[in-house]
Design an enzyme around this catalytic site. Structure first.
Site, PDB file in Angstrom:
ATOM      1  N   ARG A  58      38.532  39.012  49.705  1.00  0.00           N
ATOM      2  CA  ARG A  58      37.600  40.029  49.226  1.00  0.00           C
ATOM      3  C   ARG A  58      38.000  40.397  47.797  1.00  0.00           C
ATOM      4  O   ARG A  58      39.197  40.488  47.472  1.00  0.00           O
ATOM      5  CB  ARG A  58      37.623  41.277  50.114  1.00  0.00           C
ATOM      6  N   HIS A  59      37.019  40.603  46.946  1.00  0.00           N
ATOM      7  CA  HIS A  59      37.279  40.950  45.542  1.00  0.00           C
ATOM      8  C   HIS A  59      38.095  42.235  45.429  1.00  0.00           C
ATOM      9  O   HIS A  59      38.181  43.037  46.365  1.00  0.00           O
ATOM     10  CB  HIS A  59      35.957  41.114  44.795  1.00  0.00           C
ATOM     11  N   ASN A 115      33.586  51.041  44.766  1.00  0.00           N
ATOM     12  CA  ASN A 115      34.415  50.999  45.975  1.00  0.00           C
ATOM     13  C   ASN A 115      35.198  52.300  46.114  1.00  0.00           C
ATOM     14  O   ASN A 115      35.253  52.889  47.195  1.00  0.00           O
ATOM     15  CB  ASN A 115      35.410  49.849  45.917  1.00  0.00           C
ATOM     16  N   GLN A 173      27.550  48.547  47.313  1.00  0.00           N
ATOM     17  CA  GLN A 173      27.263  47.778  46.106  1.00  0.00           C
ATOM     18  C   GLN A 173      26.174  46.721  46.297  1.00  0.00           C
ATOM     19  O   GLN A 173      25.277  46.598  45.479  1.00  0.00           O
ATOM     20  CB  GLN A 173      28.558  47.117  45.592  1.00  0.00           C
ATOM     21  N   ARG A 220      32.479  41.241  40.041  1.00  0.00           N
ATOM     22  CA  ARG A 220      33.695  41.713  40.699  1.00  0.00           C
ATOM     23  C   ARG A 220      34.409  40.601  41.450  1.00  0.00           C
ATOM     24  O   ARG A 220      35.644  40.593  41.543  1.00  0.00           O
ATOM     25  CB  ARG A 220      33.366  42.874  41.640  1.00  0.00           C
ATOM     26  N   GLU A 243      27.173  38.722  47.808  1.00  0.00           N
ATOM     27  CA  GLU A 243      27.152  39.806  48.787  1.00  0.00           C
ATOM     28  C   GLU A 243      25.772  39.961  49.422  1.00  0.00           C
ATOM     29  O   GLU A 243      24.759  39.509  48.879  1.00  0.00           O
ATOM     30  CB  GLU A 243      27.581  41.120  48.112  1.00  0.00           C
ATOM     31  N   HIS A 276      32.872  38.771  49.259  1.00  0.00           N
ATOM     32  CA  HIS A 276      32.606  40.189  49.480  1.00  0.00           C
ATOM     33  C   HIS A 276      32.839  40.586  50.937  1.00  0.00           C
ATOM     34  O   HIS A 276      32.796  39.745  51.840  1.00  0.00           O
ATOM     35  CB  HIS A 276      31.169  40.508  49.074  1.00  0.00           C
TER      36      HIS A 276
END
Length: 210
Positions: A19-20, A26, A32, A69, A94, A150
């Protein structure tokens, strides 16, 4: 930490989904989706920590969602692993959260108490595109692949493979967490939501201080 890594059978495709790192959205608890939000300072540090940790194993390629991201996280990780270039695949973008994009969880619940969100990508559609992307990669000769993506994407896979026991609606994945999947006549979850590499890095830095 990775009990199963590196895989004993290097001919069996192995995928580490990352995951970023953290963004300001966040940190604020905002959804997002397809909004193209950049990493913040914490997120860049998390990507650095992840790259340093993953140096323990040989990786054949690194793939990323096109969103900033994820792509920046991937570039930071790739730099430490000497993997270039980062390959962009749109299928790992995402989930489109439609009209609740930008809201906090509380705002979403208040605005859509029945859980029906206009223009939101269905879970089935998300799972289909992500699985198609992964299935395509299992045909490649490389055995070990990093995919920077994501939380919604990773959770959709967890839900699909576990038949709903974990994943979407049940698992909260931390920024820069790792999930390990292997494909051998079907998908298998080896580990998910691993974050100890972030804490370990902080412990080492503290121990080095005079």
């Amino acid at each position: 930490m990775f009990k199963h890594l590196p895989p004993a059978n290097t001919e069996t495709p192995c995928f580490c989904l990352v995951r970023h790192g953290q963004t300001d959205w966040n940190a604020a608890g905002r959804i997002q989706g397809l909004e193209d939000i950049e990493l913040n300072t914490v997120g860049r540090t998390q990507a650095l920590q992840t790259g340093l940790y993953l140096q323990q194993w040989q990786w054949d390629r690194i793939i990323s969602s096109p969103l900033k991201r994820a792509a920046e996280s991937a570039e930071i990780i790739a730099d430490h692993l000497k993997l270039a270039p980062v390959e962009i695949m749109d299928v790992f973008m995402e989930r489109d959260y439609g009209d609740c994009s930008g809201m906090t969880a509380a705002q979403r619940k208040q605005s859509f108490p029945d859980g029906i969100i206009p223009r939101q990508e269905t879970l089935e559609t998300l799972q289909k595109r992500v699985l198609q992307g992964l299935q395509q990669l299992t045909l490649e000769p490389q055995a070990r692949t990093l995919i920077v993506t994501h939380g919604g994407v990773i959770n959709s896979l967890l839900a699909h493979i576990s038949q709903g026991e974990i994943g979407t609606g049940k698992s909260i994945l931390h920024n820069a967490s790792l999930a390990l999947f292997q494909y051998q006549q079907g998908w298998k979850i080896l580990a998910y939501n691993l974050t100890a590499h972030l804490n370990e890095f902080n412990r080492i830095v503290e121990s080095d201080k005079p």
